[in-house]
Design a protein around this motif. Structure first.
Motif, PDB file in Angstrom:
ATOM      1  N   TYR A  32     -58.599   2.616  52.983  1.00 10.59           N
ATOM      2  CA  TYR A  32     -57.950   2.765  54.087  1.00 10.59           C
ATOM      3  C   TYR A  32     -57.849   4.584  54.015  1.00 10.59           C
ATOM      4  O   TYR A  32     -58.763   5.192  53.615  1.00 10.59           O
ATOM      5  CB  TYR A  32     -56.801   2.278  54.456  1.00 10.59           C
ATOM      6  CG  TYR A  32     -56.768   0.741  54.504  1.00 10.59           C
ATOM      7  CD1 TYR A  32     -56.013  -0.097  53.657  1.00 10.59           C
ATOM      8  CD2 TYR A  32     -57.781  -0.009  55.354  1.00 10.59           C
ATOM      9  CE1 TYR A  32     -56.259  -1.262  53.689  1.00 10.59           C
ATOM     10  CE2 TYR A  32     -57.521  -1.295  55.325  1.00 10.59           C
ATOM     11  CZ  TYR A  32     -57.145  -1.833  54.369  1.00 10.59           C
ATOM     12  OH  TYR A  32     -57.473  -3.335  54.582  1.00 10.59           O
ATOM     13  N   THR A  33     -56.676   5.151  54.530  1.00 11.00           N
ATOM     14  CA  THR A  33     -56.481   6.531  54.409  1.00 11.00           C
ATOM     15  C   THR A  33     -56.600   7.052  52.933  1.00 11.00           C
ATOM     16  O   THR A  33     -55.946   6.446  52.187  1.00 11.00           O
ATOM     17  CB  THR A  33     -55.470   6.906  55.014  1.00 11.00           C
ATOM     18  OG1 THR A  33     -55.349   6.511  56.494  1.00 11.00           O
ATOM     19  CG2 THR A  33     -55.129   8.444  55.019  1.00 11.00           C
ATOM     20  N   THR A  50     -55.505  14.669  54.379  1.00  8.67           N
ATOM     21  CA  THR A  50     -55.919  13.390  54.596  1.00  8.67           C
ATOM     22  C   THR A  50     -57.070  12.799  55.537  1.00  8.67           C
ATOM     23  O   THR A  50     -57.484  13.965  56.212  1.00  8.67           O
ATOM     24  CB  THR A  50     -54.586  12.493  54.985  1.00  8.67           C
ATOM     25  OG1 THR A  50     -54.290  12.806  56.268  1.00  8.67           O
ATOM     26  CG2 THR A  50     -53.180  12.721  54.180  1.00  8.67           C
ATOM     27  N   SER A  52     -58.627   9.536  57.475  1.00 14.76           N
ATOM     28  CA  SER A  52     -58.670   7.908  57.690  1.00 14.76           C
ATOM     29  C   SER A  52     -59.859   7.346  57.382  1.00 14.76           C
ATOM     30  O   SER A  52     -60.956   8.262  57.198  1.00 14.76           O
ATOM     31  CB  SER A  52     -58.269   7.709  59.084  1.00 14.76           C
ATOM     32  OG  SER A  52     -59.482   8.152  60.058  1.00 14.76           O
ATOM     33  N   SER A  53     -60.040   6.006  57.486  1.00 12.08           N
ATOM     34  CA  SER A  53     -61.365   5.286  57.264  1.00 12.08           C
ATOM     35  C   SER A  53     -62.218   5.603  58.139  1.00 12.08           C
ATOM     36  O   SER A  53     -63.553   5.658  58.169  1.00 12.08           O
ATOM     37  CB  SER A  53     -61.045   3.704  57.148  1.00 12.08           C
ATOM     38  OG  SER A  53     -60.206   3.387  58.357  1.00 12.08           O
ATOM     39  N   ASN A  56     -60.761  10.531  60.695  1.00  9.91           N
ATOM     40  CA  ASN A  56     -59.852  11.340  61.220  1.00  9.91           C
ATOM     41  C   ASN A  56     -58.962  12.237  60.143  1.00  9.91           C
ATOM     42  O   ASN A  56     -58.748  11.745  58.909  1.00  9.91           O
ATOM     43  CB  ASN A  56     -58.698  10.883  62.030  1.00  9.91           C
ATOM     44  CG  ASN A  56     -59.404  10.112  63.560  1.00  9.91           C
ATOM     45  OD1 ASN A  56     -60.200  10.861  63.997  1.00  9.91           O
ATOM     46  ND2 ASN A  56     -58.900   8.915  63.640  1.00  9.91           N
ATOM     47  N   THR A  57     -58.847  13.676  60.377  1.00  6.95           N
ATOM     48  CA  THR A  57     -58.185  14.466  59.231  1.00  6.95           C
ATOM     49  C   THR A  57     -57.044  15.107  59.623  1.00  6.95           C
ATOM     50  O   THR A  57     -56.824  15.190  60.880  1.00  6.95           O
ATOM     51  CB  THR A  57     -59.326  15.538  58.810  1.00  6.95           C
ATOM     52  OG1 THR A  57     -59.812  16.276  60.090  1.00  6.95           O
ATOM     53  CG2 THR A  57     -60.709  14.743  58.131  1.00  6.95           C
ATOM     54  N   ASN A  58     -56.382  15.378  58.670  1.00 10.20           N
ATOM     55  CA  ASN A  58     -55.179  16.086  58.683  1.00 10.20           C
ATOM     56  C   ASN A  58     -54.931  17.046  57.487  1.00 10.20           C
ATOM     57  O   ASN A  58     -55.162  16.819  56.418  1.00 10.20           O
ATOM     58  CB  ASN A  58     -54.068  15.245  58.804  1.00 10.20           C
ATOM     59  CG  ASN A  58     -52.700  15.722  58.901  1.00 10.20           C
ATOM     60  OD1 ASN A  58     -52.412  16.579  59.952  1.00 10.20           O
ATOM     61  ND2 ASN A  58     -51.856  15.451  58.021  1.00 10.20           N
TER      62      ASN A  58
END
Length: 119
Positions: A32-33, A50, A52-53, A56-58
């Motif tokens: 997952y993430t 981070t 996500s699968s 999506n980035t942070n």
């Protein structure tokens, strides 16, 4: 057994670049993430980025515009491209992932890779 292994750390001059990799291995059903964290001497571990699968980035404010997180789901691998490195980026970098393994989801950590920014 799930294992996360980081690589790519080292010593680089300010303004330079490094690319970290994190490979997940074992009887993994899903990842997952995923994320990169870092811990400098005398400081708490902090989030760097981070993903996500679904991609999506942070990012932490301190690395926005300089670091890029990515992943290759076909290889169970995550990357961190680090550009315009600063001395304050010096830390041990850890990868972290949420992984479904034999019917149970858990969060796993790698052993860390040292990144040192110094002239």
């Amino acid at each position: 057994q799930v294992q996360l292994v980081e690589s790519g750390g080292g010593l680089v001059q300010p303004g330079g670049s490094l690319r970290l990799s994190c490979v997940a291995s074992g009887s993994i059903s899903s990842i997952y993430t995923m994320g990169w964290y870092r811990q400098a001497p005398g400081k708490q571990r902090e989030l760097v980025a981070t993903i996500s699968s679904g991609g999506n980035t942070n990012y932490a404010d301190s690395v926005k515009g300089r670091f890029t997180i990515s992943r290759d789901n076909t290889k169970n691998t995550m990357y961190l491209q680090m550009d315009s490195l600063k001395p304050e980026d010096t830390a041990v970098y850890y990868c972290n992932a949420g992984i479904l393994f034999v019917g149970t989801t858990g969060r796993y950590w790698g052993q860390g890779t040292q990144v040192t920014i110094s002239s």
